[in-house]
Design a protein around this motif. Structure first.
Motif, mmCIF file in Angstrom:
data_model
loop_
_atom_site.group_PDB
_atom_site.id
_atom_site.type_symbol
_atom_site.label_atom_id
_atom_site.label_comp_id
_atom_site.label_asym_id
_atom_site.label_seq_id
_atom_site.Cartn_x
_atom_site.Cartn_y
_atom_site.Cartn_z
ATOM 1 N N LEU A 176 -33.007 -31.604 21.689
ATOM 2 C CA LEU A 176 -34.268 -32.279 22.023
ATOM 3 C C LEU A 176 -34.311 -33.724 21.525
ATOM 4 O O LEU A 176 -35.325 -34.392 21.634
ATOM 5 C CB LEU A 176 -35.448 -31.499 21.400
ATOM 6 C CG LEU A 176 -35.510 -30.015 21.785
ATOM 7 C CD1 LEU A 176 -36.633 -29.309 21.038
ATOM 8 C CD2 LEU A 176 -35.699 -29.855 23.291
ATOM 9 N N HIS A 177 -33.211 -34.218 20.943
ATOM 10 C CA HIS A 177 -33.196 -35.608 20.443
ATOM 11 C C HIS A 177 -33.147 -36.564 21.633
ATOM 12 O O HIS A 177 -32.283 -36.423 22.498
ATOM 13 C CB HIS A 177 -31.963 -35.846 19.565
ATOM 14 C CG HIS A 177 -31.974 -35.057 18.289
ATOM 15 N ND1 HIS A 177 -31.510 -33.775 18.216
ATOM 16 C CD2 HIS A 177 -32.401 -35.382 17.035
ATOM 17 C CE1 HIS A 177 -31.646 -33.329 16.970
ATOM 18 N NE2 HIS A 177 -32.187 -34.282 16.228
ATOM 19 N N ASP A 178 -34.036 -37.555 21.656
ATOM 20 C CA ASP A 178 -34.008 -38.435 22.831
ATOM 21 C C ASP A 178 -34.045 -39.933 22.543
ATOM 22 O O ASP A 178 -34.027 -40.738 23.474
ATOM 23 C CB ASP A 178 -35.130 -38.065 23.815
ATOM 24 C CG ASP A 178 -36.522 -38.358 23.290
ATOM 25 O OD1 ASP A 178 -36.652 -38.764 22.116
ATOM 26 O OD2 ASP A 178 -37.477 -38.185 24.062
HETATM 27 CO CO1 B1M Z 1 -32.627 -34.077 14.111
HETATM 28 N N1 B1M Z 1 -30.823 -33.841 13.413
HETATM 29 N N2 B1M Z 1 -32.852 -32.142 14.222
HETATM 30 N N3 B1M Z 1 -34.446 -34.476 14.644
HETATM 31 N N4 B1M Z 1 -32.304 -35.869 13.617
HETATM 32 C C1 B1M Z 1 -30.008 -35.058 13.230
HETATM 33 C C2 B1M Z 1 -29.222 -35.364 14.486
HETATM 34 C C3 B1M Z 1 -29.084 -34.652 11.999
HETATM 35 C C4 B1M Z 1 -27.735 -35.392 11.958
HETATM 36 C C5 B1M Z 1 -29.882 -34.834 10.691
HETATM 37 C C6 B1M Z 1 -29.087 -34.489 9.444
HETATM 38 O O1 B1M Z 1 -28.927 -33.347 9.117
HETATM 39 N N5 B1M Z 1 -28.585 -35.510 8.791
HETATM 40 C C7 B1M Z 1 -28.937 -33.094 12.237
HETATM 41 C C8 B1M Z 1 -27.750 -32.668 13.112
HETATM 42 C C9 B1M Z 1 -26.639 -32.048 12.296
HETATM 43 C C10 B1M Z 1 -25.507 -31.659 13.167
HETATM 44 O O2 B1M Z 1 -25.615 -31.118 14.214
HETATM 45 N N6 B1M Z 1 -24.332 -31.986 12.660
HETATM 46 C C11 B1M Z 1 -30.275 -32.783 12.881
HETATM 47 C C12 B1M Z 1 -30.835 -31.480 12.937
HETATM 48 C C13 B1M Z 1 -30.089 -30.399 12.172
HETATM 49 C C14 B1M Z 1 -32.042 -31.186 13.620
HETATM 50 C C15 B1M Z 1 -32.732 -29.826 13.774
HETATM 51 C C16 B1M Z 1 -31.819 -28.641 14.039
HETATM 52 C C17 B1M Z 1 -33.585 -29.641 12.493
HETATM 53 C C18 B1M Z 1 -34.314 -28.324 12.385
HETATM 54 O O3 B1M Z 1 -35.111 -27.983 13.195
HETATM 55 N N7 B1M Z 1 -33.979 -27.629 11.316
HETATM 56 C C19 B1M Z 1 -33.693 -30.080 14.947
HETATM 57 C C20 B1M Z 1 -33.006 -29.790 16.317
HETATM 58 C C21 B1M Z 1 -34.008 -29.661 17.438
HETATM 59 C C22 B1M Z 1 -33.274 -29.622 18.765
HETATM 60 O O4 B1M Z 1 -32.847 -30.636 19.267
HETATM 61 N N8 B1M Z 1 -33.111 -28.438 19.335
HETATM 62 C C23 B1M Z 1 -33.929 -31.549 14.816
HETATM 63 C C24 B1M Z 1 -35.099 -32.184 15.196
HETATM 64 C C25 B1M Z 1 -35.346 -33.526 15.059
HETATM 65 C C26 B1M Z 1 -36.700 -34.179 15.365
HETATM 66 C C27 B1M Z 1 -37.435 -33.540 16.553
HETATM 67 C C28 B1M Z 1 -37.560 -34.049 14.117
HETATM 68 C C29 B1M Z 1 -36.288 -35.684 15.554
HETATM 69 C C30 B1M Z 1 -35.980 -36.082 17.013
HETATM 70 C C31 B1M Z 1 -37.101 -36.849 17.665
HETATM 71 C C32 B1M Z 1 -36.660 -37.419 18.995
HETATM 72 O O5 B1M Z 1 -35.502 -37.670 19.274
HETATM 73 N N9 B1M Z 1 -37.661 -37.625 19.835
HETATM 74 C C33 B1M Z 1 -34.969 -35.729 14.773
HETATM 75 C C34 B1M Z 1 -34.354 -36.944 14.331
HETATM 76 C C35 B1M Z 1 -35.157 -38.209 14.541
HETATM 77 C C36 B1M Z 1 -33.067 -36.966 13.734
HETATM 78 C C37 B1M Z 1 -32.326 -38.152 13.043
HETATM 79 C C38 B1M Z 1 -32.994 -38.365 11.676
HETATM 80 C C39 B1M Z 1 -32.292 -39.473 13.785
HETATM 81 C C40 B1M Z 1 -31.768 -39.375 15.223
HETATM 82 C C41 B1M Z 1 -32.030 -40.679 15.939
HETATM 83 O O6 B1M Z 1 -32.940 -40.774 16.741
HETATM 84 N N10 B1M Z 1 -31.249 -41.732 15.576
HETATM 85 C C42 B1M Z 1 -30.836 -37.587 12.937
HETATM 86 C C43 B1M Z 1 -30.071 -38.125 11.740
HETATM 87 C C44 B1M Z 1 -29.294 -39.387 12.084
HETATM 88 O O7 B1M Z 1 -28.890 -39.610 13.202
HETATM 89 N N11 B1M Z 1 -29.068 -40.191 11.101
HETATM 90 C C45 B1M Z 1 -31.047 -36.127 13.118
HETATM 91 C C46 B1M Z 1 -31.419 -43.048 16.141
HETATM 92 C C47 B1M Z 1 -30.723 -43.107 17.514
HETATM 93 C C48 B1M Z 1 -30.903 -44.493 18.115
HETATM 94 O O8 B1M Z 1 -29.346 -42.870 17.304
HETATM 95 O O9 B1M Z 1 -29.337 -40.815 18.800
HETATM 96 O O10 B1M Z 1 -27.292 -41.423 17.389
HETATM 97 P P1 B1M Z 1 -28.467 -41.857 18.191
HETATM 98 O O11 B1M Z 1 -27.982 -42.738 19.395
HETATM 99 C C49 B1M Z 1 -27.073 -43.801 19.242
HETATM 100 C C50 B1M Z 1 -25.611 -43.396 19.441
HETATM 101 O O12 B1M Z 1 -25.331 -42.065 19.048
HETATM 102 C C51 B1M Z 1 -25.360 -43.690 20.880
HETATM 103 O O13 B1M Z 1 -26.221 -44.787 21.182
HETATM 104 C C52 B1M Z 1 -27.391 -44.736 20.378
HETATM 105 C C53 B1M Z 1 -27.790 -46.125 19.927
HETATM 106 O O14 B1M Z 1 -26.806 -47.060 19.871
HETATM 107 N N12 B1M Z 1 -25.580 -42.692 21.922
HETATM 108 C C54 B1M Z 1 -24.848 -42.746 23.074
HETATM 109 C C55 B1M Z 1 -26.474 -41.695 22.028
HETATM 110 N N13 B1M Z 1 -26.347 -41.082 23.207
HETATM 111 C C56 B1M Z 1 -25.355 -41.709 23.879
HETATM 112 C C57 B1M Z 1 -24.830 -41.497 25.155
HETATM 113 C C58 B1M Z 1 -23.783 -42.326 25.582
HETATM 114 C C59 B1M Z 1 -23.287 -43.328 24.757
HETATM 115 C C60 B1M Z 1 -23.814 -43.568 23.506
HETATM 116 O O15 B1M Z 1 -23.190 -42.215 26.788
HETATM 117 C C61 B1M Z 1 -23.735 -41.343 27.727
#
Ligand code: B1M
Length: 214
Positions: free
Chosen positions: A103-105
């Motif tokens: 659900l991450h967006d």
């Molecule tokens: Co979640 N979460 N989360 N979370 N969350 C992470 C991802 C996590 C790493 C946190 C941690 O433990 N440190 C961890 C995953 C661990 C793993 O799998 N190894 C985690 C977890 C465990 C969970 C839950 C399971 C928690 C729970 O319920 N116990 C749960 C899962 C729910 C589900 O999806 N089914 C969950 C829930 C959530 C929230 C809902 C609270 C919220 C999401 C809100 C939302 O997205 N609307 C959330 C958030 C915010 C995070 C963290 C803190 C931040 C993610 C983010 O938005 N980063 C994250 C920790 C972290 O990343 N440091 C974490 C900013 C974003 C701009 O970066 O998405 O990486 P990112 O995108 C980057 C690149 O990756 C790339 O470009 C972007 C920008 O340059 N990129 C692409 C992304 N997609 C791309 C596609 C491409 C190319 C590049 O080509 C197609």
């Protein structure tokens, strides 16, 4: 306030989920001529990285992360016009989504915005998108590119399912499949037979233009 103080205020307000303050400081930063990309990279992404660290160390929990994510989106909404300068000729069509079970967006939305900024027509399928949904949307919109995002290691396998589904349907050679998100790597991309991995949104947009030109 100096530029670095303003950047810090945006980051701090975002980390504690104060969306109104984020909007106020981002507006001020834009008025003072701080580029949208600087605000994105140095305040919002940096701040979200710290939120992620605290989340990992159990210092904060899902509700706090959610309000921080909302505050981040409030900031992104304000810089979006600068990130995605429009008005150019379409370079092609892409469908984008976060894979099934995830659900991450925020990252996916950034990739969409950057691609829109390059003149690509984006069909955003949202989150929790199944291989069937990627396939049906690609066929319906005649998309040449399929972009899959995931942040969870547990849902990475869904990317492989997307590639396989297009193969099963006999359409694999008609689309390029891009993958990305924090746990995704170049070797993972190659192992599932996807076409392109990029680590961030800006590189993804550049790569997409290249793939569409092929
Ligand atoms: Co979640 N979460 N989360 N979370 N969350 C992470 C991802 C996590 C790493 C946190 C941690 O433990 N440190 C961890 C995953 C661990 C793993 O799998 N190894 C985690 C977890 C465990 C969970 C839950 C399971 C928690 C729970 O319920 N116990 C749960 C899962 C729910 C589900 O999806 N089914 C969950 C829930 C959530 C929230 C809902 C609270 C919220 C999401 C809100 C939302 O997205 N609307 C959330 C958030 C915010 C995070 C963290 C803190 C931040 C993610 C983010 O938005 N980063 C994250 C920790 C972290 O990343 N440091 C974490 C900013 C974003 C701009 O970066 O998405 O990486 P990112 O995108 C980057 C690149 O990756 C790339 O470009 C972007 C920008 O340059 N990129 C692409 C992304 N997609 C791309 C596609 C491409 C190319 C590049 O080509 C197609």
């Amino acid at each position: 306030m100096s530029q670095s103080e303003l950047i810090k205020q945006i980051s701090d307000s975002m980390q504690i989920g104060k969306a109104k303050l984020v909007k106020q400081y981002v507006t001020q930063a834009l008025e003072e001529g701080i580029p949208a990309l600087t605000i994105l990279n140095e305040a919002l992404l940096e701040g979200m990285g710290m939120v992620g660290e605290k989340f990992k160390n159990n210092e904060i929990f899902v509700p706090e992360v959610l309000v921080a994510a909302r505050a981040m989106n409030a900031g992104i909404d304000l810089i979006k016009p600068q990130l995605a300068a429009t008005g150019m000729e379409s370079k092609g069509t892409a469908v984008i989504g976060t894979v099934k079970g995830d659900l991450h967006d925020i990252g996916k939305n950034l990739v969409r915005m950057m691609m829109e900024g390059k003149g690509i027509e984006m069909i955003d399928l949202g989150v929790d998108v199944s291989p069937e949904q990627f396939y049906e949307a690609a066929v319906e919109h005649n998309a040449q590119l399929v972009c899959c995002s995931t942040l969870l290691t547990t849902t990475m396998a869904e990317m492989s399912n997307v590639v396989q589904y297009f193969t099963q349907k006999g359409k694999r050679d008609q689309v390029k499949i891009m993958v990305g998100g924090a746990p995704v790597t170049q070797s993972f991309c190659e192992s599932i037979g996807a076409d392109c991995y990029t680590p961030d949104a800006a590189t993804a947009a550049e790569a997409a233009v290249g793939l569409l030109a092929q």
